[in-house]
Design a protein around this motif. Structure first.
Motif, PDB file in Angstrom:
ATOM      1  N   VAL A  20       0.873  -1.167   0.000  1.00  0.00           N
ATOM      2  CA  VAL A  20       0.000   0.000   0.000  1.00  0.00           C
ATOM      3  C   VAL A  20       0.911   1.218   0.000  1.00  0.00           C
ATOM      4  CG1 VAL A  20      -1.903   1.212   1.115  1.00  0.00           C
ATOM      5  CG2 VAL A  20      -1.690  -1.273   1.367  1.00  0.00           C
ATOM      6  N   THR A  21       0.725   2.102  -0.961  1.00  0.00           N
ATOM      7  CA  THR A  21       1.637   3.225  -1.098  1.00  0.00           C
ATOM      8  C   THR A  21       0.914   4.529  -1.398  1.00  0.00           C
ATOM      9  OG1 THR A  21       3.621   4.017  -2.259  1.00  0.00           O
ATOM     10  CG2 THR A  21       2.001   2.817  -3.572  1.00  0.00           C
ATOM     11  N   TYR A  22       1.635   5.596  -1.248  1.00  0.00           N
ATOM     12  CA  TYR A  22       1.191   6.898  -1.731  1.00  0.00           C
ATOM     13  C   TYR A  22       1.691   7.048  -3.158  1.00  0.00           C
ATOM     14  CZ  TYR A  22       5.995   8.379  -0.528  1.00  0.00           C
ATOM     15  OH  TYR A  22       7.355   8.492  -0.436  1.00  0.00           O
ATOM     16  N   LEU A  69      -5.728  -3.892  -6.029  1.00  0.00           N
ATOM     17  CA  LEU A  69      -6.847  -4.120  -5.116  1.00  0.00           C
ATOM     18  C   LEU A  69      -7.735  -2.895  -4.951  1.00  0.00           C
ATOM     19  CD1 LEU A  69      -5.088  -6.187  -2.333  1.00  0.00           C
ATOM     20  CD2 LEU A  69      -6.386  -6.998  -4.308  1.00  0.00           C
ATOM     21  N   HIS A  70      -7.111  -1.710  -4.908  1.00  0.00           N
ATOM     22  CA  HIS A  70      -7.929  -0.519  -4.701  1.00  0.00           C
ATOM     23  C   HIS A  70      -7.097   0.749  -4.818  1.00  0.00           C
ATOM     24  CE1 HIS A  70     -11.603   1.403  -3.586  1.00  0.00           C
ATOM     25  NE2 HIS A  70     -11.122   1.931  -2.471  1.00  0.00           N
ATOM     26  N   LYS A  71      -7.771   1.818  -5.219  1.00  0.00           N
ATOM     27  CA  LYS A  71      -7.224   3.171  -5.187  1.00  0.00           C
ATOM     28  C   LYS A  71      -8.141   3.966  -4.273  1.00  0.00           C
ATOM     29  CE  LYS A  71      -5.594   3.490  -9.958  1.00  0.00           C
ATOM     30  NZ  LYS A  71      -5.690   4.349 -11.150  1.00  0.00           N
ATOM     31  N   PHE A  72      -7.571   4.734  -3.380  1.00  0.00           N
ATOM     32  CA  PHE A  72      -8.391   5.517  -2.464  1.00  0.00           C
ATOM     33  C   PHE A  72      -7.840   6.936  -2.366  1.00  0.00           C
ATOM     34  CE2 PHE A  72      -5.251   3.132  -0.104  1.00  0.00           C
ATOM     35  CZ  PHE A  72      -4.712   4.031   0.802  1.00  0.00           C
ATOM     36  N   GLU A  73      -8.755   7.860  -2.127  1.00  0.00           N
ATOM     37  CA  GLU A  73      -8.348   9.261  -2.037  1.00  0.00           C
ATOM     38  C   GLU A  73      -7.899   9.580  -0.616  1.00  0.00           C
ATOM     39  OE1 GLU A  73      -9.467  13.494  -3.935  1.00  0.00           O
ATOM     40  OE2 GLU A  73     -11.138  12.176  -3.469  1.00  0.00           O
ATOM     41  N   LEU A  74      -6.722  10.214  -0.548  1.00  0.00           N
ATOM     42  CA  LEU A  74      -6.131  10.649   0.716  1.00  0.00           C
ATOM     43  C   LEU A  74      -6.058   9.496   1.713  1.00  0.00           C
ATOM     44  CD1 LEU A  74      -7.776  14.176   0.755  1.00  0.00           C
ATOM     45  CD2 LEU A  74      -5.511  13.524  -0.110  1.00  0.00           C
ATOM     46  N   ALA A 106      -2.201  -1.478  -3.622  1.00  0.00           N
ATOM     47  CA  ALA A 106      -3.202  -0.418  -3.498  1.00  0.00           C
ATOM     48  C   ALA A 106      -2.441   0.892  -3.339  1.00  0.00           C
ATOM     49  CB  ALA A 106      -4.105  -0.657  -2.297  1.00  0.00           C
ATOM     50  N   ALA A 107      -3.112   1.993  -3.642  1.00  0.00           N
ATOM     51  CA  ALA A 107      -2.452   3.288  -3.496  1.00  0.00           C
ATOM     52  C   ALA A 107      -3.428   4.381  -3.128  1.00  0.00           C
ATOM     53  CB  ALA A 107      -1.717   3.671  -4.781  1.00  0.00           C
ATOM     54  N   SER A 108      -2.882   5.350  -2.439  1.00  0.00           N
ATOM     55  CA  SER A 108      -3.584   6.579  -2.107  1.00  0.00           C
ATOM     56  C   SER A 108      -3.221   7.623  -3.150  1.00  0.00           C
ATOM     57  CB  SER A 108      -3.132   7.050  -0.721  1.00  0.00           C
ATOM     58  OG  SER A 108      -3.648   8.324  -0.439  1.00  0.00           O
ATOM     59  N   GLY A 109      -4.145   8.548  -3.350  1.00  0.00           N
ATOM     60  CA  GLY A 109      -3.880   9.637  -4.276  1.00  0.00           C
ATOM     61  C   GLY A 109      -4.860  10.766  -4.045  1.00  0.00           C
ATOM     62  N   ASN A 110      -4.800  11.729  -4.938  1.00  0.00           N
ATOM     63  CA  ASN A 110      -5.696  12.877  -4.878  1.00  0.00           C
ATOM     64  C   ASN A 110      -6.334  13.010  -6.257  1.00  0.00           C
ATOM     65  OD1 ASN A 110      -6.718  15.585  -5.033  1.00  0.00           O
ATOM     66  ND2 ASN A 110      -5.463  16.073  -3.241  1.00  0.00           N
ATOM     67  N   ARG A 111      -7.643  13.021  -6.305  1.00  0.00           N
ATOM     68  CA  ARG A 111      -8.363  13.069  -7.588  1.00  0.00           C
ATOM     69  C   ARG A 111      -8.056  14.338  -8.388  1.00  0.00           C
ATOM     70  NH1 ARG A 111     -11.705   8.711  -7.807  1.00  0.00           N
ATOM     71  NH2 ARG A 111     -12.406   7.880  -5.828  1.00  0.00           N
ATOM     72  N   SER A 136      -5.701  11.871 -14.403  1.00  0.00           N
ATOM     73  CA  SER A 136      -5.273  10.531 -14.820  1.00  0.00           C
ATOM     74  C   SER A 136      -4.097  10.005 -13.996  1.00  0.00           C
ATOM     75  CB  SER A 136      -4.909  10.524 -16.306  1.00  0.00           C
ATOM     76  OG  SER A 136      -3.798  11.358 -16.538  1.00  0.00           O
ATOM     77  N   ASN A 137      -3.433  10.851 -13.258  1.00  0.00           N
ATOM     78  CA  ASN A 137      -2.337  10.411 -12.393  1.00  0.00           C
ATOM     79  C   ASN A 137      -2.807  10.052 -10.981  1.00  0.00           C
ATOM     80  OD1 ASN A 137      -0.237  10.522 -14.249  1.00  0.00           O
ATOM     81  ND2 ASN A 137      -0.055  12.726 -13.993  1.00  0.00           N
ATOM     82  N   TYR A 138      -4.124  10.107 -10.765  1.00  0.00           N
ATOM     83  CA  TYR A 138      -4.694   9.770  -9.456  1.00  0.00           C
ATOM     84  C   TYR A 138      -4.288   8.359  -9.039  1.00  0.00           C
ATOM     85  CZ  TYR A 138      -8.288   7.921  -6.332  1.00  0.00           C
ATOM     86  OH  TYR A 138      -8.942   7.288  -5.312  1.00  0.00           O
TER      87      TYR A 138
END
Length: 121
Positions: free
Chosen positions: A41-43, A96-101, A69-74, A78-80
């Motif tokens: 799980v990464t940023y 597995l998943h992408k999640f915001e913040l 899985a990774a965290s990002g900012n919408r 496209s780089n989210y």
């Protein structure tokens, strides 16, 4: 299943702290070692890049990585959370998943289900 994670701003750390009590390892340098099945799980850094410490660890442990899985900012479009896309492609494992913040309760549910599905025989 181990949860191996990297967190720069604390978002991934907060996400991981809300997970079931699975064994965890926080990456600092990427030189850490583990010889058991794991989920990364990464940023996401820069313009959709995988953090260097995560790349180092992933390359050394590719046979143990079962999913990412990774965290990002919408706001990044496209780089989210694109670090997850890059890792999944490079390691040939499920995204597995992408999640915001630091994620929402629904994000935790999706991620937990994904990890549990990986652990099934």
């Amino acid at each position: 299943m181990w949860i191996v994670y990297a967190s720069r701003t604390g978002n991934v750390e907060r996400f991981v702290q809300q997970l079931p009590p699975w064994p965890r390892l926080r990456l600092r340098s990427g030189e850490e070692r583990l010889e058991e099945p794991l989920v990364l799980v990464t940023y996401t850094t820069g313009f959709g890049e995988v953090p260097p410490e995560v790349w180092r660890f992933a390359q050394a442990h590719r046979s143990w990585v079962r999913g990412v899985a990774a965290s990002g900012n919408r706001n990044w479009g496209s780089n989210y959370a694109r670090a997850a896309d890059r890792l999944a492609a490079a390691l040939k494992v499920p995204l597995l998943h992408k999640f915001e913040l630091s994620g929402w309760p629904e994000d935790l549910q999706v991620f937990v289900k994904g990890v549990n599905d990986l652990a099934l025989p």
